[in-house]
Design a protein around this motif. Structure first.
Motif, PDB file in Angstrom:
ATOM      1  N   PHE A 195       1.145  -1.068  -5.192  1.00 45.86           N
ATOM      2  CA  PHE A 195       2.116  -1.588  -6.160  1.00 45.86           C
ATOM      3  C   PHE A 195       2.462  -2.995  -5.690  1.00 45.86           C
ATOM      4  CE2 PHE A 195       4.248   0.941  -2.935  1.00 45.86           C
ATOM      5  CZ  PHE A 195       5.271   0.116  -2.494  1.00 45.86           C
TER       6      PHE A 195
ATOM      7  N   GLU B 257       7.259  -1.503   7.812  1.00 44.43           N
ATOM      8  CA  GLU B 257       5.824  -1.692   7.584  1.00 44.43           C
ATOM      9  C   GLU B 257       5.296  -2.933   8.307  1.00 44.43           C
ATOM     10  OE1 GLU B 257       4.669  -1.141   3.539  1.00 44.43           O
ATOM     11  OE2 GLU B 257       6.105   0.516   3.297  1.00 44.43           O
TER      12      GLU B 257
ATOM     13  N   GLU C 221      11.756   1.712   4.607  1.00 43.88           N
ATOM     14  CA  GLU C 221      10.367   1.952   5.027  1.00 43.88           C
ATOM     15  C   GLU C 221       9.957   0.750   5.866  1.00 43.88           C
ATOM     16  OE1 GLU C 221       7.676   2.630   1.755  1.00 43.88           O
ATOM     17  OE2 GLU C 221       8.812   4.353   0.984  1.00 43.88           O
TER      18      GLU C 221
ATOM     19  N   LYS D  85      10.742   0.093  -6.828  1.00 47.53           N
ATOM     20  CA  LYS D  85      10.171  -0.676  -5.720  1.00 47.53           C
ATOM     21  C   LYS D  85      10.373  -2.190  -5.800  1.00 47.53           C
ATOM     22  CE  LYS D  85       7.819   2.322  -3.070  1.00 47.53           C
ATOM     23  NZ  LYS D  85       8.079   2.422  -1.602  1.00 47.53           N
TER      24      LYS D  85
ATOM     25  N   ASP E 201       9.978  -2.189   3.223  1.00 45.86           N
ATOM     26  CA  ASP E 201       9.736  -1.910   1.801  1.00 45.86           C
ATOM     27  C   ASP E 201      10.925  -1.066   1.319  1.00 45.86           C
ATOM     28  OD1 ASP E 201       8.900  -0.908  -0.651  1.00 45.86           O
ATOM     29  OD2 ASP E 201       7.310   0.355   0.205  1.00 45.86           O
TER      30      ASP E 201
ATOM     31  N   VAL F  76       0.860  -1.186   0.000  1.00 49.32           N
ATOM     32  CA  VAL F  76       0.000   0.000   0.000  1.00 49.32           C
ATOM     33  C   VAL F  76       0.894   1.233   0.000  1.00 49.32           C
ATOM     34  CG1 VAL F  76      -1.859   1.214   1.192  1.00 49.32           C
ATOM     35  CG2 VAL F  76      -1.683  -1.272   1.361  1.00 49.32           C
TER      36      VAL F  76
END
Ligand code: MN
Length: 226
Positions: free
Chosen positions: A53, A81, A79, A131, A110, A30
């Motif tokens: 994604f 998460e 990141e 990503k 992420d 997300v």
């Protein structure tokens, strides 16, 4: 029918306290699910519908450990998460029904080639290069628990310095809401992981950095950039 016998390790994540691994089919992520992070990315954190994604399942690094600094970037970001794993098939379900499909949770990173993500974003192109690359999805062991997590601190430190600190109750879209929304676009089910977005404080890492992520009631994830 026979299949070619390549030397492929199918992606799977350890489950705390159990011998069996959780096999992974798909990894959904997300975008901008915490207001503070949306603002630091230059966006308005209004409650617009969530967007997504994906990463290939073999981007996972189960249990963390060493990950290589990826090619093609000068700005690799962390990141931290909450990751939710699904246990049951769900399609076009309400948040209440979605809440019954949870297998457990994990701590995930992420990892993002921010320079490539921003270049793609600014030109209206897909985010794959930014990503969805090798080693871009470290993940801790899964902690089983069918109740969706909706609160608890989520933190990430780099070399002992806190960089990200938030609470799961700051999520714009909760775990059941994310599963429900995504289930209107995919037949979700066992083998599907969802990275649910990151709180503010993302930033660059370099070779030698040691990342430690923690989520209350879930566990820890340690990664070193090599
Ligand atoms: Mn993210």
């Amino acid at each position: 029918m026979a299949i070619f016998q390549f030397d492929l390790a199918l992606p799977a994540v350890p489950v705390e306290g159990e011998a069996a691994l959780y096999p992974v089919r798909r990894v959904f992520c997300v975008g901008r699910n915490y207001a503070g992070h949306a603002r630091e990315m230059g966006s308005d954190p209004s409650r617009e519908p969530p967007f997504y994604f994906t990463k290939p399942a073999d981007a996972l690094v189960p249990g963390g450990g060493d990950i290589t600094y990826p090619p093609g970037t000068n700005n690799l970001h962390h990141e931290v998460e909450l990751v939710v794993a699904l246990a049951k098939p769900v399609f076009k379900v309400s948040p209440e029904e979605a809440a019954g499909a949870v297998f457990g949770h994990a701590v995930g990173f992420d990892m993002t080639r921010r320079d490539l993500q921003f270049a793609a974003r600014d030109q209206g192109r897909p985010w794959c290069l930014g990503k969805a690359f090798e080693h871009s999805a470290p993940i801790s062991s899964l902690k089983r628990g069918t109740k969706p997590l909706t609160e608890g601190t989520i933190t990430l430190s780099v070399n002992g310095q806190t960089r990200q600190s938030g609470n799961l109750n700051d999520m714009i879209w909760s775990v059941p809401e994310v599963i429900s929304h995504l289930s209107h676009y995919y037949h979700l089910g066992p083998g599907d992981l969802i990275y649910t977005g990151t709180p503010e404080g993302v930033g660059p890492v370099v070779v030698g950095d040691r990342l430690l992520g923690r989520i209350d009631g879930v566990g820890e994830l340690a990664v070193t950039i090599v």
